[in-house]
Design an enzyme around this catalytic site. Structure first.
Site, PDB file in Angstrom:
ATOM      1  N   ASP A  35       0.805  -1.224   0.000  1.00 30.74           N
ATOM      2  CA  ASP A  35       0.000   0.000   0.000  1.00 30.74           C
ATOM      3  C   ASP A  35       0.836   1.271   0.000  1.00 30.74           C
ATOM      4  OD1 ASP A  35      -2.150  -1.745   0.146  1.00 30.74           O
ATOM      5  OD2 ASP A  35      -2.219  -1.670   2.332  1.00 30.74           O
ATOM      6  N   LYS A  37       1.725   2.006  -5.151  1.00 33.28           N
ATOM      7  CA  LYS A  37       2.283   1.430  -6.382  1.00 33.28           C
ATOM      8  C   LYS A  37       1.377   1.712  -7.591  1.00 33.28           C
ATOM      9  CE  LYS A  37       2.391  -2.546  -4.265  1.00 33.28           C
ATOM     10  NZ  LYS A  37       2.155  -2.137  -2.864  1.00 33.28           N
ATOM     11  N   GLY A  96      -4.468  -4.397  -3.820  1.00 30.33           N
ATOM     12  CA  GLY A  96      -5.458  -3.367  -4.144  1.00 30.33           C
ATOM     13  C   GLY A  96      -4.673  -2.124  -4.531  1.00 30.33           C
ATOM     14  N   HIS A  97      -4.588  -1.842  -5.818  1.00 27.96           N
ATOM     15  CA  HIS A  97      -3.783  -0.712  -6.298  1.00 27.96           C
ATOM     16  C   HIS A  97      -4.718   0.403  -6.757  1.00 27.96           C
ATOM     17  CE1 HIS A  97      -0.092  -3.511  -7.144  1.00 27.96           C
ATOM     18  NE2 HIS A  97      -0.531  -3.554  -5.902  1.00 27.96           N
ATOM     19  N   THR A  98      -4.641   1.526  -6.058  1.00 28.35           N
ATOM     20  CA  THR A  98      -5.612   2.603  -6.284  1.00 28.35           C
ATOM     21  C   THR A  98      -5.091   3.645  -7.267  1.00 28.35           C
ATOM     22  OG1 THR A  98      -6.168   2.320  -3.958  1.00 28.35           O
ATOM     23  CG2 THR A  98      -7.125   4.228  -5.087  1.00 28.35           C
ATOM     24  N   ARG A 111       2.857 -29.028  -6.962  1.00 29.03           N
ATOM     25  CA  ARG A 111       2.752 -29.554  -8.324  1.00 29.03           C
ATOM     26  C   ARG A 111       1.417 -30.196  -8.645  1.00 29.03           C
ATOM     27  NH1 ARG A 111       8.233 -32.706  -7.815  1.00 29.03           N
ATOM     28  NH2 ARG A 111       7.209 -33.032  -5.829  1.00 29.03           N
ATOM     29  N   GLN A 131       2.027  -6.189  -3.106  1.00 28.07           N
ATOM     30  CA  GLN A 131       2.421  -6.304  -1.693  1.00 28.07           C
ATOM     31  C   GLN A 131       3.681  -5.450  -1.453  1.00 28.07           C
ATOM     32  OE1 GLN A 131       1.506  -9.678  -3.304  1.00 28.07           O
ATOM     33  NE2 GLN A 131      -0.412  -8.701  -2.811  1.00 28.07           N
ATOM     34  N   ALA A 148      -7.393  -1.144   0.664  1.00 27.07           N
ATOM     35  CA  ALA A 148      -8.068  -0.999  -0.636  1.00 27.07           C
ATOM     36  C   ALA A 148      -8.756  -2.293  -1.046  1.00 27.07           C
ATOM     37  CB  ALA A 148      -7.049  -0.584  -1.699  1.00 27.07           C
ATOM     38  N   THR A 206      -9.688  -4.977   1.522  1.00 23.52           N
ATOM     39  CA  THR A 206     -10.583  -5.498   2.562  1.00 23.52           C
ATOM     40  C   THR A 206     -11.254  -4.392   3.381  1.00 23.52           C
ATOM     41  OG1 THR A 206      -8.719  -5.618   4.092  1.00 23.52           O
ATOM     42  CG2 THR A 206      -9.238  -7.619   2.841  1.00 23.52           C
ATOM     43  N   GLY A 207     -10.797  -3.148   3.245  1.00 23.16           N
ATOM     44  CA  GLY A 207     -11.374  -2.047   4.024  1.00 23.16           C
ATOM     45  C   GLY A 207     -10.917  -2.022   5.470  1.00 23.16           C
ATOM     46  N   ARG A 261      -5.619   0.285   8.606  1.00 23.16           N
ATOM     47  CA  ARG A 261      -4.190  -0.052   8.552  1.00 23.16           C
ATOM     48  C   ARG A 261      -3.518   0.447   9.824  1.00 23.16           C
ATOM     49  NH1 ARG A 261      -3.832   2.474   2.512  1.00 23.16           N
ATOM     50  NH2 ARG A 261      -4.588   0.685   1.348  1.00 23.16           N
TER      51      ARG A 261
HETATM   52  P1  GDP Z   1      -0.754   0.246  -3.532  1.00 19.44           P
HETATM   53  O1  GDP Z   1      -1.335  -1.042  -3.065  1.00 19.44           O
HETATM   54  O2  GDP Z   1       0.721   0.328  -3.276  1.00 19.44           O
HETATM   55  O3  GDP Z   1      -1.094   0.577  -4.955  1.00 19.44           O
HETATM   56  O4  GDP Z   1      -1.400   1.385  -2.620  1.00 19.44           O
HETATM   57  P2  GDP Z   1      -2.965   1.509  -2.210  1.00 19.44           P
HETATM   58  O5  GDP Z   1      -3.730   1.939  -3.399  1.00 19.44           O
HETATM   59  O6  GDP Z   1      -3.424   0.301  -1.499  1.00 19.44           O
HETATM   60  O7  GDP Z   1      -2.873   2.640  -1.116  1.00 19.44           O
HETATM   61  C1  GDP Z   1      -2.300   3.888  -1.386  1.00 19.44           C
HETATM   62  C2  GDP Z   1      -3.351   4.967  -1.108  1.00 19.44           C
HETATM   63  O8  GDP Z   1      -2.724   6.236  -1.080  1.00 19.44           O
HETATM   64  C3  GDP Z   1      -4.395   5.065  -2.198  1.00 19.44           C
HETATM   65  O9  GDP Z   1      -5.604   5.486  -1.640  1.00 19.44           O
HETATM   66  C4  GDP Z   1      -3.831   6.138  -3.141  1.00 19.44           C
HETATM   67  O10 GDP Z   1      -4.852   6.805  -3.851  1.00 19.44           O
HETATM   68  C5  GDP Z   1      -3.194   7.063  -2.144  1.00 19.44           C
HETATM   69  N1  GDP Z   1      -2.006   7.794  -2.584  1.00 19.44           N
HETATM   70  C6  GDP Z   1      -0.984   7.383  -3.385  1.00 19.44           C
HETATM   71  N2  GDP Z   1      -0.007   8.325  -3.424  1.00 19.44           N
HETATM   72  C7  GDP Z   1      -0.432   9.342  -2.634  1.00 19.44           C
HETATM   73  C8  GDP Z   1       0.160  10.572  -2.225  1.00 19.44           C
HETATM   74  O11 GDP Z   1       1.272  10.939  -2.575  1.00 19.44           O
HETATM   75  N3  GDP Z   1      -0.584  11.354  -1.369  1.00 19.44           N
HETATM   76  C9  GDP Z   1      -1.820  10.977  -0.932  1.00 19.44           C
HETATM   77  N4  GDP Z   1      -2.461  11.802  -0.104  1.00 19.44           N
HETATM   78  N5  GDP Z   1      -2.381   9.821  -1.278  1.00 19.44           N
HETATM   79  C10 GDP Z   1      -1.693   9.008  -2.112  1.00 19.44           C
HETATM   80  P1  IMO Z   2      -0.854  -4.271  -2.208  1.00 17.42           P
HETATM   81  O1  IMO Z   2      -0.371  -4.830  -3.529  1.00 17.42           O
HETATM   82  C1  IMO Z   2      -1.034  -4.661   2.114  1.00 17.42           C
HETATM   83  C2  IMO Z   2      -1.043  -8.724   3.748  1.00 17.42           C
HETATM   84  C3  IMO Z   2      -2.311  -9.151   4.462  1.00 17.42           C
HETATM   85  C4  IMO Z   2      -1.731 -10.119   5.484  1.00 17.42           C
HETATM   86  C5  IMO Z   2      -0.603 -10.806   4.712  1.00 17.42           C
HETATM   87  C6  IMO Z   2      -0.983 -12.130   4.095  1.00 17.42           C
HETATM   88  O2  IMO Z   2      -2.152  -3.592  -2.307  1.00 17.42           O
HETATM   89  O3  IMO Z   2       0.210  -3.472  -1.566  1.00 17.42           O
HETATM   90  P2  IMO Z   2      -2.503 -12.859   2.043  1.00 17.42           P
HETATM   91  O4  IMO Z   2      -3.859 -12.397   1.592  1.00 17.42           O
HETATM   92  O5  IMO Z   2      -1.442 -12.598   1.043  1.00 17.42           O
HETATM   93  O6  IMO Z   2      -2.548 -14.264   2.534  1.00 17.42           O
HETATM   94  O7  IMO Z   2      -2.185 -11.969   3.343  1.00 17.42           O
HETATM   95  O8  IMO Z   2      -0.234  -9.896   3.685  1.00 17.42           O
HETATM   96  N1  IMO Z   2      -1.231  -8.234   2.370  1.00 17.42           N
HETATM   97  C7  IMO Z   2      -1.191  -6.947   2.030  1.00 17.42           C
HETATM   98  N2  IMO Z   2      -1.052  -5.839   2.787  1.00 17.42           N
HETATM   99  N3  IMO Z   2      -1.106  -4.553   0.778  1.00 17.42           N
HETATM  100  C8  IMO Z   2      -1.213  -5.652   0.006  1.00 17.42           C
HETATM  101  O9  IMO Z   2      -1.154  -5.608  -1.341  1.00 17.42           O
HETATM  102  C9  IMO Z   2      -1.299  -6.924   0.629  1.00 17.42           C
HETATM  103  N4  IMO Z   2      -1.435  -8.183   0.185  1.00 17.42           N
HETATM  104  C10 IMO Z   2      -1.378  -8.975   1.259  1.00 17.42           C
HETATM  105  O10 IMO Z   2      -2.947  -8.061   5.064  1.00 17.42           O
HETATM  106  O11 IMO Z   2      -1.153  -9.408   6.546  1.00 17.42           O
HETATM  107 MG    MG Z   3      -2.864  -1.715  -1.796  1.00 19.29          MG
END
Ligand code: GDP
Ligand code: IMO
Ligand code: MG
Length: 424
Positions: free
Chosen positions: A13, A16, A40-42, A143, A225, A300, A302-303, A306
């Protein structure tokens, strides 16, 4: 030509999705190499929030091909749902999305097994997203997994049937109750695979990417991750079930190590973690709560709220070392705006400095902090280069570059693709 890699240096999170979307116009291909719909990539596009789980984050850029690589695990109904939702946004996938024939599939039983294993753990839960990731990778390495390409063959239905039966047997052994709508889930799964196969023929992802490199095209491998959730180098067992470091881009895409170029390491200006496991700089006080609220730190996928804490230099240096990161990207420095004091953990007690070997049991580490005066940011569009940023933020960035001995290439100051500064 070489392929670049972008990955998270913390517990996921880091932003990315946004970073890949920003960089994508400079690339011909964006390729996911590991993980599955636990990600969950936002992306925020003109005020619209889009969360991608399996589809690479280059999908909104014209002329950008997107590959779901062999190292990814795919849950067909989730992927289909994601595609359908994006089609409603007017997105055309024709010729833009490729799916590797070798990518393993998450079956309905994998999700149930994930739940069964987690509930059996009682107080020692990993905090999995329960998307079936662990059991799907388990079958892959044992396998007897099922791949996307296998489902296109004449034996597809029979292979699925056998794997499903085996999952039912395991679930019963664990004493886990089967959901009453399981037959519907199974049918939905089969229908989804067939629909995906009719639109996206299984591809030889490795061949496509190596051809692209031969032709001088540019590839960005998108990690999911974060480095500290790596199955090998994270705080085992509180990890995910894939390799999240740069080496995984080679095995997860079929690109040789000597074809890897830049490795972009992404980190938030503070730390967050979802699920259980060690988090040395976690804040259990009001400051942690303020960070969560300001940064809207809720998963992003599971809600879930963090966990939040200060930036951790020993952990960051460890992640950089594991992946050979040569360029840094910092996100969410805007969230720290208004904080009077900002801290960075510079070392763990008993260790020399942040470059010492990273302890295997980081839950016992006591961090020592350096304090920085906070900053107040104007709206991000007020800044067109790094030198215009508040002096205190520049001091903070310079300190990080100095300690990590790497340049910060991008500074993200908000969720929209326009809210970013490139440093030259
Ligand atoms: P990812 O899993 O690495 O793609 O990250 P997530 O999408 O799970 O969480 C990152 C959150 O931060 C999302 O809600 C993005 O929209 C937000 N975000 C990303 N970069 C920035 C930033 O520089 N500033 C702010 N305020 N929010 C950001
Ligand atoms: P992005 O790509 C944050 C965490 C879970 C748990 C552990 C194992 O959005 O950054 P799993 O479902 O893989 O068996 O869970 O890893 N986890 C993440 N935490 N961002 C993620 O992906 C995650 N993917 C898995 O919360 O602690
Ligand atoms: Mg994420």
């Amino acid at each position: 030509m070489k392929a670049d890699v972008l990955l998270g240096l913390q517990w996921g999170d880091e932003g990315k999705g946004k970073a890949v979307d920003v960089l994508a116009p400079s690339y011909n291909w964006i390729a996911r190499f590991q993980g599955g719909p636990n990600a969950g990539h936002t992306l925020w596009l003109d005020g619209n929030k889009i969360v991608l789980h399996t589809i690479p984050s280059g999908i909104f850029r014209e002329d950008c091909m997107n590959l779901i690589g062999n190292g990814v695990v795919i849950h067909p109904p989730s992927l289909l749902q994601e595609i359908k939702a994006l089609r409603q946004h007017g997105l055309n996938f024709v010729g833009k999305l490729m799916i590797s024939a070798k990518a393993h599939l998450i079956l309905p039983g994998h999700r149930l097994l994930d739940q069964a294993y987690e509930s059996a753990k009682g107080d020692h839960k990993i905090g999995s997203t329960l998307r079936g990731i662990g059991p799907a990778y388990t079958d892959k390495y044992a396998r007897h997994g099922l791949r996307y390409g296998d489902m296109a063959g004449a034996q597809g239905a029979a292979l699925f049937g056998a794997a499903h039966e085996e999952h039912l047997r395991q679930i019963k052994t664990l004493g886990f109750e089967l959901p009453t709508d399981l037959p519907n889930q199974v049918q939905e799964w089969i229908d989804a695979v067939n629909e995906l196969l009719s639109d996206f023929s299984p591809s030889d992802g490795s061949w496509l990417l190596n051809q692209a490199l031969d032709k001088g095209q540019k590839i960005l491998a998108e990690g999911a991750q974060g480095s500290l959730l790596d199955v090998e180098f994270g705080a085992y067992p509180f990890v995910t079930s894939s390799h999240t470091t740069s080496a995984s881009a080679c095995t997860g895409l079929g690109i040789a190590p000597n074809r890897i170029g830049n490795v972009y390491g992404l980190f938030k200006a503070y730390c967050t973690r979802v699920g259980s496991g060690p988090f040395p700089t976690e804040l259990h006080d009001q400051t942690g709560e303020t960070l969560r609220r300001a940064g809207q730190e809720f998963g992003a996928t599971t809600g879930r709220p963090r966990r939040c804490g200060w930036l951790d230099l020993p952990a960051l240096a460890y992640a950089i070392r594991l992946s050979g990161v040569n360029q840094l990207i910092i996100t969410k420095a805007d969230i720290l705006s208004g904080f009077e004091e900002i801290k960075i953990a510079t070392r763990y007690q008993g260790l020399d400095n942040h470059l010492s070997p990273y302890p295997d049991n980081s839950s016992e580490c006591i961090p020592e902090y350096k304090s920085f005066p906070g900053w107040n940011l104007a709206p991000s569009q007020s800044y067109s280069n790094r030198q215009q940023l508040p002096q205190n933020l520049q001091t903070y960035l310079n300190y990080l570059e100095d300690q990590l001995n790497l340049p910060i290439r991008w500074i993200s100051l908000g969720p929209e693709r326009t809210q970013v500064l490139e440093c030259h």
